[in-house]
Design a protein around this motif. Structure first.
Motif, short mmCIF file in Angstrom:
data_model
loop_
_atom_site.label_atom_id
_atom_site.label_comp_id
_atom_site.label_asym_id
_atom_site.label_seq_id
_atom_site.Cartn_x
_atom_site.Cartn_y
_atom_site.Cartn_z
N SER A 1 -3.12 -10.10 -5.56
CA SER A 1 -2.80 -10.55 -4.20
C SER A 1 -1.63 -9.80 -3.58
O SER A 1 -1.49 -9.76 -2.36
N LYS B 1 -1.98 -4.50 -1.01
CA LYS B 1 -2.67 -4.39 0.27
C LYS B 1 -3.28 -2.99 0.40
O LYS B 1 -2.62 -1.99 0.12
N ILE C 1 1.70 -1.55 -0.77
CA ILE C 1 0.82 -1.11 0.31
C ILE C 1 0.35 0.30 0.01
O ILE C 1 1.15 1.24 -0.04
N SER D 1 8.80 -3.76 -0.05
CA SER D 1 7.46 -3.24 0.24
C SER D 1 7.38 -1.81 -0.27
O SER D 1 8.13 -0.94 0.18
N ALA E 1 -6.91 -4.19 -4.94
CA ALA E 1 -6.49 -5.13 -3.88
C ALA E 1 -7.20 -6.48 -4.04
O ALA E 1 -6.63 -7.54 -3.75
N GLU F 1 5.50 -6.39 -2.51
CA GLU F 1 4.17 -6.07 -2.01
C GLU F 1 3.94 -4.57 -2.15
O GLU F 1 4.85 -3.76 -1.97
#
Length: 418
Positions: free
Chosen positions: A106, A109, A84, A52, A102, A82
């Protein structure tokens, strides 16, 4: 008494110079060895842990799009990644830009913080991102960063292969180094810091300080520590000591590289570096109070290094300079005489040697232009830094005595021109 103060100040100055030369030797040895470790680990990298990436962003519309594009180019399995991005109470178009990406990707975030739990600084934004993160490893980048395509891979690779590492720190380079003399100075400073202080301390003592960007840390450690300290202006240094106190080490792994902006004006530089200095002084005070409660004895070495840098070495330089100036107007009967001049010249030559050795490690940095810049830095940039540390000590003392709230200063960004 005057002679005692003079000799004591010389000792403090030379202790730091010799120690830095010792660190630089270790940094050079690490440079010669780390690539073999990366090649060995690559053969063992059969599993890709979920990562992340958290990017705190407050009014970053000037740079955030370039940063996100760099994240999209990362060579890491998309299903194991991911991104963020924490839009921390921005008043410009940062939120709209983040939302656009975003919707298109996909793995991205968008988090939008709101008052009263917003706009308090980087630590608060990182803690907000941590709540939403699902990765085994947490990677942090500043909003002005453009990591190289394999940067996150190398950070994850090191954590995956070094189970004793609580965090892994990569290398950062200056994106706007050629803008003006100030950015040239900062470029030299950052290269020296990383190969001397970071790589050198890692080689000799297995100690490295987490920077504000381009590092990976195990999510389990952050959860055990309760995240980032939101009162710390240097949240990275503060976190480093707590990670060490859990019994882990922090590895410096320069295979992971990011490029970041640096201040292009003296005013912005002064504010940024004042925040850094005050943050490190906060860390010194916080952990000196807890000195006998620290479990990992290596932390003492780092605390002493910060104490020496921001207080003892500073005192030595100020006292020696004061006595030198006073001696011009009155006879202080300083016995050192010519010896002090010899030591002054030798100190300058040692300073030059340390920095030029660090620059020689980086491609196309050990140039005549940079050597002349290093000479100029000694008489300008380095002396201004001393004044900055004194000023930051005054501000931090006032904050503690008057019980003032911590105020976060966000560094100004610049539109990159191609």
């Amino acid at each position: 008494m005057v002679n005692f103060l003079f000799y004591l100040s010389l000792f403090l100055i030379w202790f730091m110079l010799v120690y830095h030369m010792f660190l630089m030797q270790g940094g050079y040895m690490h440079f010669l060895k780390y690539r073999k470790k990366a090649d060995l680990w690559e053969k063992r990298m059969a599993y890709y842990p979920k990562v992340s990436i958290i990017i705190p962003a407050h009014n970053e519309e000037v740079v955030i799009e370039d940063t996100i594009e760099a994240m999209i180019r990362l060579k890491y399995p998309r299903k194991r990644l991911e991104l963020i991005i924490v839009n921390d109470n921005s008043t410009d178009n940062t939120g709209a830009i983040i939302n656009k990406y975003a919707r298109a990707y996909s793995f991205i975030k968008a988090i939008h913080t709101k008052p009263p739990y917003a706009g308090r600084g980087k630590s608060g934004a990182l803690n907000s991102g941590l709540v939403a993160a699902t990765g085994e490893y947490i990677v942090v980048y500043d909003a002005d960063n453009q990591p190289e395509e394999d940067a996150v891979y190398y950070l994850a690779q090191a954590l995956q292969n070094d189970q004793k590492a609580g965090a892994v720190v990569g290398k950062f380079r200056v994106l706007n180094a050629n803008i003006n003399m100030l950015t040239s100075f900062i470029n030299i400073e950052t290269i020296t810091f990383q190969w001397l202080a970071q790589a050198g301390r890692w080689f000799w003592f297995k100690l490295t300080t987490i920077p504000g960007t381009n590092f990976a840390i195990r999510r389990s450690i952050l959860e055990e520590l309760g995240g980032w300290d939101e009162r710390a202006l240097s949240e990275d240094t503060e976190l480093s000591i707590r990670v060490y106190n859990l019994g882990y080490h922090i590895r410096f792994f320069p295979a992971a590289i990011t490029w970041e902006q640096e201040p292009e004006t003296f005013k912005v530089w002064w504010k940024q570096r004042t925040r850094w200095a005050r943050g490190n002084q906060y860390v010194i005070l916080k952990f000196l109070i807890q000195f006998f409660q620290l479990k990992n004895k290596k932390v003492y070495l780092d605390l002493f290094y910060f104490l020496f840098t921001y207080m003892l070495f500073l005192a030595g330089v100020l006292v020696s300079n004061l006595l030198f100036v006073l001696n011009l107007f009155m006879d202080l009967d300083i016995s050192a005489g010519r010896i002090s001049l010899v030591l002054l010249v030798l100190a300058f030559l040692l300073y030059m040697t340390e920095i030029m050795l660090a620059l020689s490690i980086e491609k196309e940095q050990a140039t005549l232009k940079n050597m002349l810049a290093v000479i100029l830095m000694y008489f300008t940039y380095s002396q201004i830094w001393l004044a900055l540390v004194v000023y930051s000590l005054y501000l931090e003392a006032k904050r503690v005595l008057l019980k003032q709230d911590v105020v976060w200063y966000k560094t100004q960004r610049y539109k990159q021109t191609s």
